[in-house]
Design a protein around this motif. Structure first.
Motif, PDB file in Angstrom:
ATOM      1  N   ILE A  35       0.841  -1.196   0.000  1.00 40.23           N
ATOM      2  CA  ILE A  35       0.000   0.000   0.000  1.00 40.23           C
ATOM      3  C   ILE A  35       0.878   1.249   0.000  1.00 40.23           C
ATOM      4  O   ILE A  35       0.624   2.197  -0.750  1.00 40.23           O
ATOM      5  CB  ILE A  35      -0.943  -0.011   1.221  1.00 40.23           C
ATOM      6  N   LEU A  36       1.922   1.254   0.829  1.00 40.70           N
ATOM      7  CA  LEU A  36       2.830   2.406   0.872  1.00 40.70           C
ATOM      8  C   LEU A  36       3.515   2.624  -0.473  1.00 40.70           C
ATOM      9  O   LEU A  36       3.663   3.763  -0.916  1.00 40.70           O
ATOM     10  CB  LEU A  36       3.883   2.226   1.962  1.00 40.70           C
ATOM     11  N   MET A  37       3.930   1.535  -1.111  1.00 42.29           N
ATOM     12  CA  MET A  37       4.604   1.670  -2.403  1.00 42.29           C
ATOM     13  C   MET A  37       3.638   2.183  -3.475  1.00 42.29           C
ATOM     14  O   MET A  37       4.026   3.001  -4.316  1.00 42.29           O
ATOM     15  CB  MET A  37       5.246   0.345  -2.823  1.00 42.29           C
ATOM     16  N   GLN A  38       2.387   1.736  -3.439  1.00 42.73           N
ATOM     17  CA  GLN A  38       1.395   2.262  -4.386  1.00 42.73           C
ATOM     18  C   GLN A  38       1.132   3.738  -4.118  1.00 42.73           C
ATOM     19  O   GLN A  38       0.999   4.535  -5.052  1.00 42.73           O
ATOM     20  CB  GLN A  38       0.091   1.473  -4.296  1.00 42.73           C
ATOM     21  N   GLY A  72       1.858   9.324  -5.576  1.00 45.26           N
ATOM     22  CA  GLY A  72       2.398  10.647  -5.230  1.00 45.26           C
ATOM     23  C   GLY A  72       3.392  11.140  -6.268  1.00 45.26           C
ATOM     24  O   GLY A  72       3.406  12.318  -6.623  1.00 45.26           O
ATOM     25  N   ARG A  73       4.253  10.234  -6.765  1.00 49.31           N
ATOM     26  CA  ARG A  73       5.217  10.596  -7.809  1.00 49.31           C
ATOM     27  C   ARG A  73       4.468  11.072  -9.065  1.00 49.31           C
ATOM     28  O   ARG A  73       4.813  12.088  -9.661  1.00 49.31           O
ATOM     29  CB  ARG A  73       6.113   9.393  -8.127  1.00 49.31           C
ATOM     30  N   GLY A  74       3.435  10.340  -9.460  1.00 51.06           N
ATOM     31  CA  GLY A  74       2.641  10.738 -10.632  1.00 51.06           C
ATOM     32  C   GLY A  74       1.963  12.082 -10.438  1.00 51.06           C
ATOM     33  O   GLY A  74       1.935  12.918 -11.339  1.00 51.06           O
ATOM     34  N   TRP A  75       1.417  12.295  -9.245  1.00 51.60           N
ATOM     35  CA  TRP A  75       0.750  13.556  -8.941  1.00 51.60           C
ATOM     36  C   TRP A  75       1.740  14.710  -9.055  1.00 51.60           C
ATOM     37  O   TRP A  75       1.432  15.749  -9.643  1.00 51.60           O
ATOM     38  CB  TRP A  75       0.158  13.485  -7.533  1.00 51.60           C
ATOM     39  N   LEU A  76       2.935  14.540  -8.495  1.00 49.29           N
ATOM     40  CA  LEU A  76       3.968  15.577  -8.589  1.00 49.29           C
ATOM     41  C   LEU A  76       4.404  15.785 -10.037  1.00 49.29           C
ATOM     42  O   LEU A  76       4.547  16.927 -10.493  1.00 49.29           O
ATOM     43  CB  LEU A  76       5.175  15.206  -7.733  1.00 49.29           C
ATOM     44  N   ASP A  77       4.629  14.692 -10.762  1.00 44.39           N
ATOM     45  CA  ASP A  77       5.068  14.792 -12.161  1.00 44.39           C
ATOM     46  C   ASP A  77       4.048  15.531 -13.019  1.00 44.39           C
ATOM     47  O   ASP A  77       4.423  16.351 -13.863  1.00 44.39           O
ATOM     48  CB  ASP A  77       5.330  13.402 -12.746  1.00 44.39           C
ATOM     49  N   ARG A  78       2.762  15.260 -12.824  1.00 44.52           N
ATOM     50  CA  ARG A  78       1.712  15.922 -13.609  1.00 44.52           C
ATOM     51  C   ARG A  78       1.696  17.423 -13.366  1.00 44.52           C
ATOM     52  O   ARG A  78       1.230  18.192 -14.201  1.00 44.52           O
ATOM     53  CB  ARG A  78       0.348  15.312 -13.305  1.00 44.52           C
ATOM     54  N   ARG A  79       2.224  17.854 -12.246  1.00 44.51           N
ATOM     55  CA  ARG A  79       2.263  19.267 -11.897  1.00 44.51           C
ATOM     56  C   ARG A  79       3.665  19.857 -12.024  1.00 44.51           C
ATOM     57  O   ARG A  79       3.894  20.993 -11.653  1.00 44.51           O
ATOM     58  CB  ARG A  79       1.730  19.457 -10.475  1.00 44.51           C
TER      59      ARG A  79
END
Length: 127
Positions: A98-101, A106-113
């Motif tokens: 769950i933490l890794m997902q 979170g990485r995707g959310w940051l990358d999209r922004r």
């Protein structure tokens, strides 16, 4: 005003997500679990360096709660100065997927922004 964490395990949560989030609710708990998962057994000061912005008091409180909930082990060595190490229990390791997902999300959310984290920043910071 924030809702205090319910520490009474006899109270039945309204749903399973409430039960799960109540256990890992806390500003630094997810970060602590993630770093123990990544780094293995870790001392208090190393965890504090991984949680910039956290006070020693708050970090100690969050560690105590994680220990009470069975996510981490706290090992105290009878030496001077005192040495305390933290490690994940089986229960703590069970939350790893769950933490890794969450980390990936979170990485995707940051990358999209087009945002980065302190860990991503290559510029040396002066303490």
């Amino acid at each position: 005003m924030p809702v205090p964490k319910r520490r009474n395990y006899d109270a039945v949560p309204a749903c399973t997500i409430e039960a799960a989030l109540n256990l890992i609710n806390g500003r630094w708990k997810g970060v602590i679990l993630y770093h123990l998962l990544q780094d293995g057994t870790t001392r208090f000061n190393a965890l504090q360096r991984r949680c910039p912005g956290s006070t020693a008091r708050l970090l100690a409180k969050q560690l105590r709660e994680l220990e009470e909930d069975g996510f981490i082990n706290r090992t105290v060595y009878a030496v001077v100065p005192p040495k305390v190490e933290y490690s994940l229990t089986e229960e703590g390791r069970s939350i790893a997927p769950i933490l890794m997902q969450l980390c990936d999300w979170g990485r995707g959310w940051l990358d999209r922004r087009h945002l980065t984290t302190l860990a991503d920043d290559p510029v040396e910071r002066v303490a």
